[in-house]
Design an enzyme around this catalytic site. Structure first.
Site, PDB file in Angstrom:
ATOM      1  N   ARG A 118       3.338   2.708  11.520  1.00 11.93           N
ATOM      2  CA  ARG A 118       3.317   3.171  10.057  1.00 11.93           C
ATOM      3  C   ARG A 118       2.103   3.600   9.474  1.00 11.93           C
ATOM      4  NH1 ARG A 118       1.220  -2.012   7.308  1.00 11.93           N
ATOM      5  NH2 ARG A 118      -0.535  -0.336   6.911  1.00 11.93           N
ATOM      6  N   ASP A 149      -0.715   5.616   7.341  1.00 10.49           N
ATOM      7  CA  ASP A 149      -1.487   4.787   5.935  1.00 10.49           C
ATOM      8  C   ASP A 149      -2.252   6.461   4.914  1.00 10.49           C
ATOM      9  OD1 ASP A 149      -1.022   1.836   6.394  1.00 10.49           O
ATOM     10  OD2 ASP A 149      -2.853   1.728   6.068  1.00 10.49           O
TER      11      ASP A 149
HETATM   12  N1  LIG Z   1     -11.005   7.038   2.890  1.00  5.26           N
HETATM   13  C1  LIG Z   1     -10.357   6.786   2.110  1.00  5.26           C
HETATM   14  N2  LIG Z   1     -10.605   6.605   0.689  1.00  5.26           N
HETATM   15  C2  LIG Z   1     -10.196   6.007  -0.414  1.00  5.26           C
HETATM   16  N3  LIG Z   1     -10.085   4.239  -0.081  1.00  5.26           N
HETATM   17  C3  LIG Z   1      -9.440   3.974   1.087  1.00  5.26           C
HETATM   18  C4  LIG Z   1     -10.348   5.452   2.697  1.00  5.26           C
HETATM   19  N4  LIG Z   1     -10.441   4.535   3.300  1.00  5.26           N
HETATM   20  C5  LIG Z   1      -9.634   3.558   3.345  1.00  5.26           C
HETATM   21  N5  LIG Z   1      -9.882   3.613   1.784  1.00  5.26           N
HETATM   22  C6  LIG Z   1      -9.085   1.488   1.481  1.00  5.26           C
HETATM   23  O1  LIG Z   1      -9.115   0.819   2.588  1.00  5.26           O
HETATM   24  C7  LIG Z   1      -8.101   0.173   2.678  1.00  5.26           C
HETATM   25  C8  LIG Z   1      -7.965  -0.124   4.289  1.00  5.26           C
HETATM   26  O2  LIG Z   1      -8.368   1.439   5.350  1.00  5.26           O
HETATM   27  P1  LIG Z   1      -7.575   0.879   6.177  1.00  5.26           P
HETATM   28  O3  LIG Z   1      -8.258   2.682   6.752  1.00  5.26           O
HETATM   29  O4  LIG Z   1      -6.138   1.818   5.893  1.00  5.26           O
HETATM   30  O5  LIG Z   1      -7.976  -0.081   7.377  1.00  5.26           O
HETATM   31  P2  LIG Z   1      -7.289  -0.651   7.930  1.00  5.26           P
HETATM   32  O6  LIG Z   1      -5.891  -0.748   7.205  1.00  5.26           O
HETATM   33  O7  LIG Z   1      -7.168  -1.109   9.800  1.00  5.26           O
HETATM   34  O8  LIG Z   1      -8.642  -2.005   7.199  1.00  5.26           O
HETATM   35  C9  LIG Z   1      -6.601   1.570   2.543  1.00  5.26           C
HETATM   36  O9  LIG Z   1      -5.751   0.905   2.011  1.00  5.26           O
HETATM   37  C10 LIG Z   1      -7.523   1.388   1.101  1.00  5.26           C
HETATM   38  O10 LIG Z   1      -7.332   0.703   0.464  1.00  5.26           O
HETATM   39 MG   LIG Z   2      -4.705   0.766   6.817  1.00  6.67          MG
END
Ligand SMILES: Nc1ncnc2c1ncn2[C@@H]1O[C@H](COP(=O)(O)OP(=O)(O)O)[C@@H](O)[C@H]1O
Ligand SMILES: [Mg+2]
Length: 321
Positions: free
Chosen positions: A264, A266
């Protein structure tokens, strides 16, 4: 033996016996243990209902014990988090010559590290939010200035949104850093993308319809992922050319990171309709409210069929089913 695994080139599997004895690897010791057990139970039930000789195995040490007397022919890996997704398990199974589902050593190890995944994407011109790798002693105010507020601070190696903070004012930086530093590994500061959040499931060579995630709160934090039931999931997340573009980007990002089988991706989409890659998950959730099953359902692929197709991803050159 290549660390980048390729999906099967053989025909679809029709006989459950061709898979042999299958270990459904779940649980483990990470904070995602309970989610993994939930996913694992669902996978096990689906495989059994399709006639597969599948058995539960809780954690890597139990798997190693079972593999010594060669009790299994292949592994359905549904161990979430570092333990199942960082390439170590994949290396072990490669060394033992045991077939397994999902990405290989390289794709798993690379995508568990958000910073290095972004470096690969950047090199290939794939869009990902601007970021700074926060090394010890880094001037964080300067970093925030370079990227431009608002920013998001996160640990490079964690999942489930733990250790993540959104920062709108420079005065909130120390608190965000203190939180992220509680987790092992490097930290990154990323440009905060304001707009919509999307995820794209990958099954074999295909990107499934996108899902737009609309959390009731501010963003898709731990609470929105696992506790709240007011998060909305729209599938497909976009229509027409925009949907095609998002899926194509997710597919390219997945392959570029050396991933295969299923997973998946993101992403964020800003208010000017520009897409940004966030991260790849190589053993995503398979619970009743997980996103890959929702996306597969939109194509008419039910849960049992989805699980069967993921298991087919373990049938490869040299390890046919
Ligand atoms: N650069 C970004 N801009 C806006 N929202 C973000 C960003 N990075 C992360 N997020 C938010 O934080 C959540 C988790 O980040 P992610 O990088 O997917 O890490 P993980 O799911 O491994 O914890 C995302 O689903 C999103 O809602
Ligand atoms: Mg994530």
């Amino acid at each position: 033996m290549s660390p980048v695994r390729r999906p099967a080139i053989t025909a679809r599997v029709t006989d459950a016996a061709a898979f042999g004895r299958v270990a459904v690897l779940m649980g483990g010791t990470t904070s995602e243990r309970d989610v993994s057990l939930d996913s694992g139970r669902n996978v096990l039930a689906a495989l059994k209902s399709r006639g597969v000789d599948a058995h539960p195995v809780d954690g890597i040490p139990a798997l190693v014990e079972a593999l010594k007397p060669k009790r299994f022919d292949r592994v359905f890996n549904i161990l979430h988090g570092g333990e199942g997704e960082n390439g170590v398990l994949q290396g072990l199974l490669e060394a033992l010559g045991v077939a397994y589902t999902g990405s290989g050593v390289l794709g798993s190890a690379l995508t568990l590290d958000k910073i290095r995944t972004k470096q690969v994407w950047q090199t290939l011109g794939l869009p990902t939010p601007r970021y700074v790798r926060l090394l010890p002693g880094e001037n964080v105010e300067q970093a925030a200035h370079e990227i431009g507020l608002p920013v998001i601070v996160k640990p490079s190696l964690e999942g489930s949104s733990v250790g993540i903070s959104r920062v709108f004012r420079a005065s909130d930086l120390p608190q965000a850093l203190a939180l992220a530093r509680r987790y092992p590994g490097e930290l990154l500061m990323e440009q905060l993308i304001e707009g919509g959040e999307f995820t794209v499931g990958i099954l074999g060579d295909e990107a499934l319809p996108s899902i737009q995630i609309v959390p009731a709160g501010e963003y898709y934090d731990y609470h929105a992922k696992y506790i709240a039931d007011d998060t909305q999931y729209l599938c497909p997340g976009l229509t027409g050319a925009a949907e095609e573009e998002l899926r194509a980007l997710a597919s390219s990002a997945f392959r570029a990171a050396g991933c295969a089988g299923w997973g998946r991706v993101d992403l964020m989409r800003d208010t000017q309709s520009r897409n940004f890659l966030l991260e790849v998950n190589t053993a995503p959730g398979m619970t009743s409210h997980s996103l890959v099953p929702k996306a597969a359902q939109a194509l008419g692929i039910g849960f049992e069929e989805l699980v069967w197709r993921i298991l087919e991803s373990s049938c490869e050159r040299g390890r046919p089913c």
